[in-house]
Enzyme design. Sequence first.
Site, PDB file in Angstrom:
ATOM      1  CD  GLU A  90      -2.073   1.647   2.632  1.00 52.74           C
ATOM      2  OE1 GLU A  90      -2.932   1.596   3.768  1.00 52.74           O
ATOM      3  OE2 GLU A  90      -1.989   0.205   3.469  1.00 52.74           O
ATOM      4  CD1 TRP A  91       1.102   6.570  -1.786  1.00 51.86           C
ATOM      5  CD2 TRP A  91       2.304   6.237  -2.077  1.00 51.86           C
ATOM      6  NE1 TRP A  91       2.536   7.331  -2.005  1.00 51.86           N
ATOM      7  CE2 TRP A  91       2.865   6.760  -1.455  1.00 51.86           C
ATOM      8  CE3 TRP A  91       4.455   4.843  -2.455  1.00 51.86           C
ATOM      9  CZ2 TRP A  91       4.458   7.775  -2.101  1.00 51.86           C
ATOM     10  CZ3 TRP A  91       5.194   5.693  -2.453  1.00 51.86           C
ATOM     11  CH2 TRP A  91       5.191   6.731  -1.657  1.00 51.86           C
ATOM     12  CG  LEU A  92       1.083   3.988   3.758  1.00 52.52           C
ATOM     13  CD1 LEU A  92       2.049   3.266   5.158  1.00 52.52           C
ATOM     14  CD2 LEU A  92      -0.527   3.772   3.862  1.00 52.52           C
ATOM     15  CG  ASP A 195      15.688  -2.382  11.212  1.00 48.27           C
ATOM     16  OD1 ASP A 195      16.420  -1.968  11.979  1.00 48.27           O
ATOM     17  OD2 ASP A 195      15.779  -2.671  10.412  1.00 48.27           O
TER      18      ASP A 195
END
Length: 288
Positions: A90-92, A195
């Site tokens: 998904e592009w956020l 991380d």
Amino acid sequence: MIDIDTAARELEVLWSLPGRDCRLQPLGQSGTGLTAIIHTPAQRFFLKWMRDGGPLEAEQDGLIRLAPVVRVPGWRYLGPLAGGQALILEWLELGQSLSHGQWRELGELLRRLHSVPGEQFGYHRDNWIGASRQYNAPSADWATFFVNQRLAPQWRWACQRGLPAAEAGQVEAVMALAMDWLSEVTVAPSLVHGDLWSGNLGTLTDGTVVLFDPAVYYGHGEVDLAMLELFGPVPEECHRGYGIDPHDPAVVQRKTLYNLYHLLNHFVLFGGGYLNAITRSCRTLLSY
């Protein structure tokens, strides 16, 4: 390396798009892979492409594990693409830096994440911390796990990369003492991001805190809080939201110990620029 036009055409077939309705906009490239924005008529996606798909499979696994607890990018596709392997997310749209209130929200979010229990320390598979393999063989004992699965492999690799004998000896001495230090704290296995440096979190335009690029396992929740401070201080609001005193001498000692793992990894990946930080950390720990 990936052929951008070939990847776009393959995605058009994969998603049943009309011809020339998919375009890739490269964002970054290294010797092992590429990141890009995928533009389609309906929406955008985030592409990670590598020759070897192992790290991408591990990342997808981690995102799925985190998703019920925290906001992470959703995944759209994992599989072959243009002669390599792709993870499409998904592009956020990310907002500005975290406000004081959002730092507190992050602390509360991490407290919820770290309340997810595991049966043992470790994980059902190895994954990656940057470009280094992260070993996750399960253990019933936190001290044993952290020394054997975290510090020891990085120490060996750092020695192979030219870690000077004096510093190698200091790290070895820290590992010997760490077994006793960590045995003094009661730790239950809890789900951690693994991380969580400042570059792997952000806020959406609606203010929601979002995490990405995980290296998940079941460990001591303080490892995430420690790594947040690896490259700079964290506002007190985050610790208040989490419910921990960052000035507690035992917490400070463990933070230094936990971040030694990441400093060794940075030395392995990027070289001697991290040597002084390793030396300072070892001297601090050996002074306890």
